[in-house]
Design an enzyme around this catalytic site. Structure first.
Site, PDB file in Angstrom:
ATOM      1  N   LYS A  25      81.461 -16.002  27.553  1.00 12.59           N
ATOM      2  CA  LYS A  25      81.410 -17.347  28.103  1.00 12.59           C
ATOM      3  C   LYS A  25      82.307 -18.292  27.316  1.00 12.59           C
ATOM      4  CE  LYS A  25      77.561 -18.525  29.686  1.00 12.59           C
ATOM      5  NZ  LYS A  25      76.126 -18.483  29.465  1.00 12.59           N
ATOM      6  N   ARG A  95      74.087 -22.648  25.270  1.00  9.11           N
ATOM      7  CA  ARG A  95      74.009 -21.352  25.958  1.00  9.11           C
ATOM      8  C   ARG A  95      74.427 -20.216  25.039  1.00  9.11           C
ATOM      9  NH1 ARG A  95      74.872 -22.574  31.905  1.00  9.11           N
ATOM     10  NH2 ARG A  95      75.409 -24.774  31.918  1.00  9.11           N
ATOM     11  N   GLY A 104      71.000 -13.089  32.015  1.00  9.17           N
ATOM     12  CA  GLY A 104      69.585 -13.437  32.033  1.00  9.17           C
ATOM     13  C   GLY A 104      68.792 -12.920  30.856  1.00  9.17           C
ATOM     14  N   MET A 106      69.225 -13.669  27.546  1.00  7.71           N
ATOM     15  CA  MET A 106      68.985 -14.603  26.447  1.00  7.71           C
ATOM     16  C   MET A 106      68.785 -16.019  26.992  1.00  7.71           C
ATOM     17  SD  MET A 106      71.531 -13.003  23.667  1.00  7.71           S
ATOM     18  CE  MET A 106      72.823 -12.954  24.871  1.00  7.71           C
ATOM     19  N   ARG A 342      84.204 -15.673  35.082  1.00 10.13           N
ATOM     20  CA  ARG A 342      84.200 -14.344  34.476  1.00 10.13           C
ATOM     21  C   ARG A 342      84.550 -13.323  35.553  1.00 10.13           C
ATOM     22  NH1 ARG A 342      77.687 -14.492  33.510  1.00 10.13           N
ATOM     23  NH2 ARG A 342      77.179 -14.944  35.678  1.00 10.13           N
ATOM     24  N   HIS A 458      65.568  22.915  35.994  1.00  8.06           N
ATOM     25  CA  HIS A 458      65.884  23.692  37.194  1.00  8.06           C
ATOM     26  C   HIS A 458      66.005  22.766  38.393  1.00  8.06           C
ATOM     27  CE1 HIS A 458      64.778  26.049  40.796  1.00  8.06           C
ATOM     28  NE2 HIS A 458      65.584  26.950  40.237  1.00  8.06           N
ATOM     29  N   SER A 771      85.258  28.859  28.351  1.00  9.09           N
ATOM     30  CA  SER A 771      84.621  27.820  29.151  1.00  9.09           C
ATOM     31  C   SER A 771      83.408  27.344  28.363  1.00  9.09           C
ATOM     32  CB  SER A 771      84.212  28.401  30.502  1.00  9.09           C
ATOM     33  OG  SER A 771      83.534  27.426  31.236  1.00  9.09           O
ATOM     34  N   CYS A 838      82.144  23.736  31.567  1.00  9.04           N
ATOM     35  CA  CYS A 838      81.417  23.945  32.820  1.00  9.04           C
ATOM     36  C   CYS A 838      79.977  23.465  32.714  1.00  9.04           C
ATOM     37  CB  CYS A 838      81.473  25.410  33.229  1.00  9.04           C
ATOM     38  SG  CYS A 838      80.710  26.518  32.045  1.00  9.04           S
ATOM     39  N   TYR A 858      90.493  21.803  31.786  1.00 11.68           N
ATOM     40  CA  TYR A 858      89.777  21.351  32.980  1.00 11.68           C
ATOM     41  C   TYR A 858      88.321  21.027  32.680  1.00 11.68           C
ATOM     42  CZ  TYR A 858      87.855  26.100  33.222  1.00 11.68           C
ATOM     43  OH  TYR A 858      87.220  27.277  32.929  1.00 11.68           O
TER      44      TYR A 858
END
Lengths: 883, 883
Positions: A25, A95, A104, A106, A342, A458, A771, A838, A858
């Site tokens: 701010k 502020r 919201g 503080m 902002r 699972h 992998s 993976c 990858y």
């Protein structure tokens, strides 16, 4: 160290670049002032002061304390008003503002500087005693609450009493005299509650600054930072600014504007305002705000010149910042002030749309567009969501295990799920935890809810693979299969009972469990999103594969842009009802011969699955992992199933039970699994390799380009890989000879044990690729069972022992450290080794950054995470260009 | 590369130092020849030729093949005999000899060179046709068996037929003519069985050398090397040597001598011989050998001058080698030849006695004495043993989990064990596996046998701690609790059933299970052993502590030389019947208050245990580990126990069952345990620290020197330690203040997770010491559950994937690599950090070498392993001096 950073009158100490010092701010106010926008004058006390406040045992830094009066006098000079002045009083807002927005979380205090004297001055100057006393009573109330920590309701009560006595409906109906009475009553109540309201404005200011510093560590703020992974150590700045009033009559007002639509991203000026109101009235939502444009009561119609100025300023601001802005403004008697700007928060859809539009408008480059994408947020676009407009109260909360929203009737077993789904009822499958037996039920259900199990349980893994909504590990959930009902303990101690057939909605994106049916919005993979993905692909160097076990999910993943399969778990192919019988016969066989017979029956299934996957992945690599999980995952539990197997194998039920008992393990995760299976039962590997090679050759003969990569799991000792490699090569050669057709394939290993990382140089001599199985590597490195760790993980994150769940975001120091070591050692002996990940982490943007830095080739997430990974990989390349 | 190394006539190519080239036998023959001892001439083909043989697809190296005739002619020159000669024929022995002794594992051929011609020459020269034909028939038989691989029994049968036909009782009764017939029959039988017996002596020799090379990879030899952890790649040498004959009449003989008694170590010349016999007759044990000295029929009496020469030579040999020698000799017609000398195998007691005596005799230094100790072997002295003289056939075999021999009546549950022991019956407790519930039963039993569980299973660890014999993980054992019987599958398929009350003997040193009662010898910690331990203490730099949980075992360990407690497992204190009730109440408490109440009841027990331990360890450090195991290890299983807890807590049985179910974990080893307990239930740590500090202060006030070291287990994230350290310090301070007495203590952590090793630098900032918990570190690094890994570990060791059980010998590359990293990182941030190992590996000599090299400060084995560790540490210091 500077204690006060001033802004106003087209000048400022600091700019937008100083967010770490001035907070978001303060930095933006400085910036706006610097570029000549109409910003009320003020100063910002930097974040360092907040940290000093905490180091000082919550005492204001000396320099702030002593310099405060002088700082205020500078605002007096800039505004021409006097703080505490009897003629033209300066009122201030106080502020908080951290470097990162914490909306919201503080505290804020407005109208500071009012006292019994200045209120009269304000009344005189504004010509409205009503306005002055209304401001005063608001200030006292706010001071009582924020600074003194007193309960608001006592003050609300006083106000109500006076309204009732005068038969008034609304606060705005109160007269000046009535408001004077309210002020007196408020002051009395404040004293009665043990508080002191200082008349000295500087004392008010000091107390207010203190309260804002103090609010940095309030419960809400601490919790918010914990959830957002923000550090407590950054501190908040405090901005003290001259008040302007939107509530000085019908030529005053206040509002919020977005330079583009934050929900859809459409390039329209968008916002709302209230006439004769202060900012808090907009936020509080007591009165319905009016739109800025288009309607009869819009600002455009009511105050055309102010609107024109605002419109010009918003364009200037978006142009200046080069991004969609969220602007707070106040009009004081026809004069426009900007209080804040902002970068505007936006939905995933708006993020994508605005990014693409801005590229097309020539405002940003494609790289900037990708840089602005919150990759994780893109996941929202891959699943149905609950629109923000829908209000609901969740009755429970578990882990957001697989995103999306699902709505259906509750059932408690897989068979019922299947039956009801077959006759067209959407169902939610609720289980204590799921097992392979539940696969068909999960497939039939809209969503899955479990009481136990983590983000990689699972239920979670399978659901994510299916792209199905799942909430797992819901600690307050009790499931009673006998009564066919579930109970959710509510925060107030009540017990919410949901019975079979009741409607339930799950949000797998938030972990929320909601009673009844909640409206949902469908996933939106629109042109803009596709455009972003295309740009991401142009940038990134990290390949994105996917984890898929069926032709269907392989196809889907390819549509989402997967460049191969990084992990095909062959065991998932065995859960089908017909197959699991043979699988069980195989496991429970006593001799090798019996086992080979069962394997022969499994081979055709597996081969045809491979054919489907190779076909779907024509031209792309497919990494197939040999059987990995502990065998007892496949074992029958019910008497009927056991009897069936006994008959099939021609042995007694008792014998089968003995064998099942013998397979029981204390810690199956560390037991008979991975390549330990293939090394002790070579016939298993033989069957799998045969099925794979036969399937591959059939496809190749049809002209499909097959690129199989055979992966040996759970290697910890180099001879484990050597032995399997020898066997694989032997079987592959036989099949190729039998079929009279050669194909090329490579052999690699999953690196998922710390020991494998330690001896990666030895392993790499026999591996074409590594992998990283980071799910298991996390389990062993940290000693966390993914199925059990929920019991302490939540508590650990809550108390700050852990910053995040290492099964979701890669543990960089531990697991990541071992991975780096493994890559380095591996390349020492095999410079051409291919490396990938993976584990589930392959779809997590924070983890993808690590993968980029570590030089992996990858990542391989589940199909629905592929787009997220593509964008995250592009961002990672931008931040850490590959060499 | 030299293909033939000659020896004889006081000269030799090579010496005792060339064991790797010539094998032990060849090197010692060379050495003996070099120093002028009477050794029949010969040559050795080096081990490298054996390896070439295998590289050549089992074909003899070209250089050996072509040089063989010339090499033999050199022996001819040295002996003046002719190979295949009709006058004075040279006969040869062909023997294997690897660098490391592998007694009886490979093949030997004697009398080579005999054929239809030379046998006549031999008859003529020796004057005994009987002798010549006996030698010939022996050679044919050996050739048929060793070279041609034919079955011996067919030949034995021919011999028996002729003996029966002539009504003869013994082989020696056969006449020359009868033996000629035997030779004919043998030749016929050999042909009949498809073999060819070459008359050409060089062909015989070539075939024999080939057979010896081939025997290197026979099943026996491969198995032996696997068990002894010897490499297949070292190969065997082949020694070809002129035969001398101990069977040329009553002035000939053969025997074996030890320069000292190999059983007791006593410094007496010791051995036995047979007149008119070849070496194989001594080994075969058909005739009872006569002693060398003292008796009427001793060599000393019968051939005084030969004995005198032998006695002089044995002294020369022991003096030359500086160690007790095992000598093979032959007397050919009054002429003494030495055929072999080697360092004599000995019992643990003899090893100690000889070492100490030799120091006192001035032969070796104390350091050499320690260097010669086989530390592992010393373990034999700590437990009862079965004397070598007792013959038995085991009916089963499991893991040698805790050494010693136990003999008792079989029982199948802990309560019965206790009852029977109380009335004076020694019992063997047989269980599928043991749990904490069985502790009292284990205590009452002489020994414990389990069907499941590895070397570090509950049964194994607890038994070793108690110094109690245990055989665990016996795969062929079926336990039927209902029938109160156990069944052991025999190799021939038979099933041996043992019922409750039957006698059984266990050897925890070998893993053998023996039916009935077997005679045992008591442990012998004699003066010599004490002397060795004292010398070891003077040498070693590595401290030796112990793992002890009770005052009793602490005292015992101190008697064995422990220099402190490296691991006091506080959970073991809770298994007592009275205590476990409160422990269970604690675990099953629903609120913190309930939990605190239960903890208060546990506190006095724990405190008094600590007092006992501190008293026993006056002046020595005591490392106390906070509660570590998964809580469900303590949970009740039976309905009665559950009911008891429900009553005690005043809640329903159903509720207790729910709570037990909730504590259930998939992989408890990776679950809610270690400091996760103390961090989520701080009251637990509070109680333990309070009990510890109160106990310590009470002792300190009595003048006892207490040195507590508080250990936080299973730390993986630095904040886990930080939080516990803060709490410990706080409680310790309170107690010291309450008691008005300060004591110093230190706080450290157990390093038992790979992640802890990765972030050891961070952890060391908060730790005074690192204690490596290598049991758990092995589990996580290798992904091996110690309870389940038996299922593949055996197979892995059998197939050579693993060289050894990593729970017994530290895995140097994986676990050791992580330890080294942790030590290095830890010292970076805390150069004064103390490091030790408290896993079971701390008592394993091979692992102790690693600990020395890694620079650890101490090891901490179970009490009965302390002496072993003291000697192993001294040896490690000698080999790798600390800097």
């Amino acid at each position: 160290m500077q204690s006060f950073y001033f802004f106003g009158n087209g000048q400022a100490d600091g700019s937008a670049a100083d967010k770490n010092i001035l907070g978001g701010k303060g930095a933006n106010l400085a910036e706006m002032s610097r570029i000549g926008l109409p910003v009320p004058a003020g100063f910002t006390i930097p974040t360092s002061a907040c940290m000093e406040y905490y180091r000082n045992n919550e005492h204001m830094p000396q320099a702030v304390e002593t310099g405060l009066a002088e700082a205020v006098s500078q605002i007096e000079q800039m505004t021409g008003k006097q703080f505490g002045g009897a003629q033209n009083p300066l009122l201030l807002s106080v502020r908080s503002g951290a470097a990162v927005s914490m909306p919201g979380m503080m505290d804020t205090i407005l109208n500071l500087g009012l006292n019994d004297k200045t209120v009269e001055a304000l009344a005189h100057k504004s010509g409205s005693a009503r306005f002055a006393y209304d401001s005063y009573r608001r200030f006292i109330q706010m001071y009582a609450n924020v600074v003194l920590g007193l309960n608001m309701s006592a003050f609300e009560h006083e106000l109500e009493v006076i309204k009732e006595a005068n038969n008034l409906a609304s606060d705005t109906d109160l007269t000046a005299e009535q408001l004077m009475l309210v002020v007196e009553r408020y002051k009395a109540k404040l004293l009665e509650l043990g508080g002191v309201f200082p008349q000295d404005p500087i004392a008010q200011l000091r107390a207010a600054i203190d309260a804002v510093f103090g609010s940095w560590m309030n419960d809400r703020a601490v919790t918010y930072r914990r959830i957002q992974h923000l550090s407590d150590a950054m501190g908040t700045a405090v901005t003290v600014q001259a008040m302007v009033f939107g509530n000085m009559g019908e030529t005053s007002g206040t509002g919020v504007a977005f330079t583009r639509n934050p929900s859809t991203g459409e390039n329209v000026f968008f916002g709302e305002f209230l006439l004769n109101a202060q900012g808090e009235d907009v936020v509080a939502g007591i009165r319905t705000p009016q739109p800025l444009t288009q309607t009869e009561d819009s600002l455009e119609r009511l105050m055309p010149s102010v609107f024109a100025q605002l419109n010009q300023l918003q364009q200037q601001l978006e142009g200046h910042y080069g991004d969609m802005q969220d602007i707070e403004f106040t009009i004081e008697e026809g004069e426009l002030y900007l209080l804040q700007t902002r970068t505007g928060k936006r939905t995933a859809a708006a993020m994508v749309r605005i990014g693409v539009d801005m590229v097309q408008e020539g405002i940003i480059s494609t790289k900037e567009c990708i840089g602005r994408m919150d990759a994780e947020k893109l996941d929202e676009l891959m699943h149905p969501t609950i629109p923000a407009s829908v209000a609901y109260v969740p009755i429970g909360r578990g882990l957001p295990a697989s995103p999306g929203v699902a709505c259906g009737q509750v059932v408690f077993d897989a068979d019922t799920a299947e039956e009801m789904a077959t006759i067209g009822h959407p169902v939610i499958l609720v289980r204590v935890e799921t097992s392979p037996e539940d696969i068909n039920g999960m497939h039939s259900a809209e969503g899955v809810l479990t009481a136990r199990g983590g983000m990689t349980s699972h239920a979670a893994v399978v659901a994510r693979g299916m792209g199905k909504c799942c909430v797992s590990g819901c600690p307050d959930l009790l499931v009673d299969y006998a009564e066919q009902e579930m109970t959710l303990q509510q925060p107030d101690g009540a017990r919410k009972v949901i019975r079979k057939g009741d409607w339930l909605t799950l949000s797998g994106s938030t972990g929320e469990v909601i009673e009844g049916r909640v409206e949902t919005a469908p996933p939106s993979i629109d042109d803009a999103f596709l455009q972003v993905l295309t740009w991401a692909d142009e940038i990134r160097t990290l390949k994105v594969r996917t984890n898929a076990d069926t032709a269907e999910s392989a196809k889907r993943a390819r549509e989402f842009g997967a460049e191969g399969i990084g992990l095909c778990r062959t065991e998932h192919m065995f859960f089908d009802e017909m197959r699991i019988r043979h699988m069980r016969s195989m496991i429970l066989a006593e001799t090798k011969d019996e086992r080979v017979q069962a394997l022969e029956k499994l081979l055709p299934y597996q081969q045809s699955d491979f054919e489907g996957i190779f076909t779907a992945m024509d031209g792309l690599p497919v990494t197939v992992r040999l059987l990995d999980p502990p065998l007892h995952e496949f074992l029958p539990e019910s008497e009927a199933e056991i009897k069936l197997i006994a008959e099939e194998l021609g042995v007694s039920v008792g014998k089968i039970k003995d064998r099942i008992h013998a397979l029981d393990e204390q810690n199956p995760m560390l037991g008979m699994r991975g390549c330990r299976l293939g090394n002790t039962m070579p016939e298993l590997t033989e069957m799998q390799v045969r099925a794979l090679m036969q399937g591959a050759i059939i496809c190749a003969k049809k002209g499909i380009s097959v690129l199989p990569e055979i992966m040996v799991p759970l290697v910890g000792h180099v001879k484990e890989l050597q032995a399997q490699k020898e066997l694989i090569t032997q079987v592959a050669n036989s099949v190729m000879e039998e079929q009279g057709h050669s194909i090329s394939y490579i052999i690699g290993t999953m690196i998922e044990l710390p020991r494998a990382c330690m001896i990666a140089d030895e392993i790499a001599e026999y591996a074409d690729f590594f992998s990283f199985g980071t799910n298991d590597l996390t389990q062993t490195t940290l000693g966390f069972s993914r199925d059990d760790s929920g019991k302490f993980l939540d508590e650990y994150i809550k108390t700050g022992i852990l910053e995040y769940d290492p099964f979701i975001r890669l543990d960089i120091k531990g697991v990541g450290g071992l991975m780096k070591m493994a890559i380095e050692k591996g390349k020492q002996t095999n410079s051409r080794i291919k490396t990938g990940i993976c584990g589930e982490h392959g779809g997590d943007p924070a983890s993808i950054i690590f993968c980029q830095k570590a030089g992996l080739d990858y990542v391989s997430p589940s199909p629905y995470r592929v787009p997220v990974a593509r964008v995250a990989a592009a961002k990672a390349e931008l931040d850490n260009p590959s060499t």
